[in-house]
Design a protein around this motif. Structure first.
Motif, mmCIF file in Angstrom:
data_model
loop_
_atom_site.group_PDB
_atom_site.id
_atom_site.type_symbol
_atom_site.label_atom_id
_atom_site.label_comp_id
_atom_site.label_asym_id
_atom_site.label_seq_id
_atom_site.Cartn_x
_atom_site.Cartn_y
_atom_site.Cartn_z
ATOM 1 N N TYR A 1 0.886 -1.165 0.000
ATOM 2 C CA TYR A 1 0.000 0.000 0.000
ATOM 3 C C TYR A 1 0.922 1.212 0.000
ATOM 4 C CZ TYR A 1 -4.006 2.987 1.086
ATOM 5 O OH TYR A 1 -4.996 3.929 1.026
ATOM 6 N N ASP A 2 0.964 1.916 -1.116
ATOM 7 C CA ASP A 2 1.975 2.948 -1.344
ATOM 8 C C ASP A 2 1.335 4.335 -1.263
ATOM 9 O OD1 ASP A 2 4.078 4.551 -2.341
ATOM 10 O OD2 ASP A 2 4.821 2.903 -3.566
ATOM 11 N N PHE A 3 1.831 5.153 -0.330
ATOM 12 C CA PHE A 3 1.342 6.524 -0.189
ATOM 13 C C PHE A 3 2.014 7.485 -1.171
ATOM 14 C CE2 PHE A 3 0.517 4.835 4.129
ATOM 15 C CZ PHE A 3 -0.818 5.186 4.267
ATOM 16 N N LEU A 4 3.006 7.005 -1.917
ATOM 17 C CA LEU A 4 3.733 7.802 -2.900
ATOM 18 C C LEU A 4 4.515 8.925 -2.211
ATOM 19 C CD1 LEU A 4 1.021 7.739 -5.707
ATOM 20 C CD2 LEU A 4 3.016 6.245 -5.457
ATOM 21 N N ARG A 5 4.845 9.994 -2.952
ATOM 22 C CA ARG A 5 5.832 10.955 -2.455
ATOM 23 C C ARG A 5 5.290 11.861 -1.359
ATOM 24 N NH1 ARG A 5 7.131 15.011 -7.406
ATOM 25 N NH2 ARG A 5 6.923 13.072 -8.592
ATOM 26 N N GLY A 6 6.244 12.335 -0.534
ATOM 27 C CA GLY A 6 5.902 13.256 0.546
ATOM 28 C C GLY A 6 6.174 12.629 1.898
ATOM 29 N N ASP A 7 6.757 13.424 2.813
ATOM 30 C CA ASP A 7 7.156 12.909 4.117
ATOM 31 C C ASP A 7 6.166 13.258 5.227
ATOM 32 O OD1 ASP A 7 9.512 11.748 3.143
ATOM 33 O OD2 ASP A 7 10.578 13.654 3.260
ATOM 34 N N GLU A 8 4.881 13.264 4.908
ATOM 35 C CA GLU A 8 3.878 13.569 5.924
ATOM 36 C C GLU A 8 3.911 12.516 7.038
ATOM 37 O OE1 GLU A 8 2.423 15.103 1.919
ATOM 38 O OE2 GLU A 8 3.344 13.265 2.699
ATOM 39 N N PRO A 9 3.794 12.947 8.300
ATOM 40 C CA PRO A 9 3.924 12.013 9.427
ATOM 41 C C PRO A 9 2.910 10.876 9.439
ATOM 42 C CG PRO A 9 4.113 14.296 10.183
ATOM 43 C CD PRO A 9 3.691 14.350 8.744
ATOM 44 N N TYR A 10 1.707 11.093 8.897
ATOM 45 C CA TYR A 10 0.681 10.059 8.976
ATOM 46 C C TYR A 10 1.098 8.780 8.259
ATOM 47 C CZ TYR A 10 -0.945 10.783 4.139
ATOM 48 O OH TYR A 10 -1.029 10.845 2.779
ATOM 49 N N LYS A 11 2.011 8.882 7.298
ATOM 50 C CA LYS A 11 2.416 7.685 6.540
ATOM 51 C C LYS A 11 3.185 6.707 7.424
ATOM 52 C CE LYS A 11 2.409 10.336 2.251
ATOM 53 N NZ LYS A 11 3.161 10.855 1.082
ATOM 54 N N ALA A 12 4.143 7.228 8.175
ATOM 55 C CA ALA A 12 4.853 6.377 9.129
ATOM 56 C C ALA A 12 3.907 5.873 10.210
ATOM 57 C CB ALA A 12 6.017 7.139 9.748
ATOM 58 N N HIS A 13 2.886 6.662 10.534
ATOM 59 C CA HIS A 13 1.899 6.270 11.538
ATOM 60 C C HIS A 13 1.230 4.951 11.159
ATOM 61 C CE1 HIS A 13 -1.030 7.211 14.763
ATOM 62 N NE2 HIS A 13 -1.908 6.645 13.975
ATOM 63 N N PHE A 14 1.065 4.725 9.855
ATOM 64 C CA PHE A 14 0.447 3.491 9.377
ATOM 65 C C PHE A 14 1.464 2.373 9.141
ATOM 66 C CE2 PHE A 14 -3.137 6.261 8.506
ATOM 67 C CZ PHE A 14 -4.223 5.424 8.733
ATOM 68 N N GLY A 15 2.720 2.614 9.462
ATOM 69 C CA GLY A 15 3.742 1.588 9.276
ATOM 70 C C GLY A 15 4.417 1.622 7.921
ATOM 71 N N ALA A 16 4.250 2.715 7.189
ATOM 72 C CA ALA A 16 4.907 2.826 5.885
ATOM 73 C C ALA A 16 6.400 3.072 6.056
ATOM 74 C CB ALA A 16 4.276 3.954 5.072
#
Length: 374
Positions: A316-331
């Motif tokens: 499941y790819d959030f693509l570009r950008g270092d927004e904190p919510y992405k790491a929140h989901f384990g990305a």
């Protein structure tokens, strides 16, 4: 031995459509439909100083083995610049030259040889500016190396990260990967809204549903960005026209999905997904600014991760950008790369050195390590 042909019109590429898509199957932005729609809006109709320059590498039986989706653009500062189709405000990620895996070294060498020796005869160029390749992309790295061997000057620098969740086979296994507090917070959110029926996720199965979701996306995205004092990407009429044309075409091919979340019967969030055989790519999302207290964006992503696992996707790819919510989901971060390759003639190499010197001065004032000049 592979030979290369240059295509300067979309119509000439039409017979290669199926093979192009086959080579680009795992690249969400690399296929025929996305890139030819991009060209129709940002190239042929969008800018008179742009020329199509797609390179196809063929074997002795005229079977396409690799393709470099390129165009050239005239610049008063940089001269003629070679770029990747799909770049710019559309924010396409993982752009590359799709190729047949066993022929990687031969394909990279053939494409580089053509760019260095044949292309200047009918489309002289000064700079190759590639935005969007992954840092571990072997084709682009070999292509740049081959050009360096032909006296071109290549400079590689880090681009923005993409962020992706490696998906296990079961939702429980994914949940177990998350920190306990985070998992409990997401579980509580899902129980309060999804399990209780207060929130419902709508996946589009028909064109009318897709069109409705697309209208929600555009309107909601603009309301959210404007509430933050930003114009929003749909303030660009070219971008909106591109999305309105590409989304139905990709939907018809099963390469895109739009999903939206309703909370208490009201649309609260929308996500525009691109699909490959192995990955769900969250290209663009929007939340209703008046419903932020329900955390609709987080809730929709949680539901879509569950859907992706159930459907058998591996990422499941959030693509570009270092927004904190992405790491929140384990990305996990996936580094991207920017390449600048100057032609071997004096003017292009001088521009490259001046650009690098200017970057070094900028980095010096910012306290960062200067980029090597070469």
């Amino acid at each position: 031995m592979l030979h290369v042909e240059c295509f300067d019109a979309i119509e000439r590429l039409a017979p290669l459509r199926a093979r192009w898509d086959q080579l680009a199957a795992n690249r969400p932005f690399g296929g025929w439909t996305w890139l030819t729609h991009w060209w129709r809006h940002y190239g042929r109709q969008g800018a008179r100083n742009r020329r199509l320059c797609v390179l196809g590498a063929f074997d002795c039986e005229h079977q396409l083995r690799a393709i470099a989706p390129l165009y050239t653009e005239r610049s008063a500062v940089w001269g003629t610049v070679v770029r990747l189709l799909g770049d710019g405000e559309v924010c396409s990620d993982y752009l590359t030259f799709p190729y047949e895996q066993p022929l990687l070294p031969e394909a990279a060498a053939a494409l580089a040889r053509y760019v260095a020796e044949e292309l200047p005869r009918h489309q002289p160029w000064d700079l190759i500016d590639l935005v969007g390749p992954a840092a571990d992309d072997p084709m682009i790295a070999l292509f740049a190396e081959e050009l360096t061997d032909r006296r071109c000057s290549a400079h590689r620098r880090a681009g923005p990260n993409c962020w992706a969740i490696p998906l296990p086979a079961k939702m429980d296994d994914y949940r177990a990967q998350l920190p306990t507090k985070r998992r409990k917070r997401l579980d509580r959110l899902a129980d309060e809204y999804l399990s209780s029926g207060r929130a419902v996720v709508r996946m589009c199965q028909r064109f009318d549903q897709m069109e409705h979701a697309l209208e929600l996306l555009i309107a909601m995205h603009q309301r959210r960005r404007q509430s933050l004092g930003e114009p929003g990407c749909y303030s660009s009429t070219t971008f909106e026209a591109f999305i309105r044309a590409a989304a139905p075409a990709m939907f018809a091919e099963g390469k895109t999905q739009l999903a939206y979340l309703e909370v208490d019967g009201r649309p609260a969030a929308v996500d525009y997904l691109l699909l490959t055989p192995n990955a769900v790519c969250a290209y663009q999302g929007a939340v209703e600014p008046e419903m932020l207290e329900h955390e609709p964006g987080k809730l929709l992503h949680w539901a879509l991760v569950r859907w992706a696992i159930r459907e058998g996707y591996r990422s499941y790819d959030f693509l570009r950008g270092d927004e904190p919510y992405k790491a929140h989901f384990g990305a996990e971060p996936k580094p991207m790369t920017l390449w600048r390759i100057a032609a071997p003639h004096l003017g292009a190499r001088l521009r490259q050195r001046l650009w690098l010197a200017a970057r070094n001065v900028k980095h010096l004032f910012a306290g960062r390590k200067p980029a090597p000049v070469g």
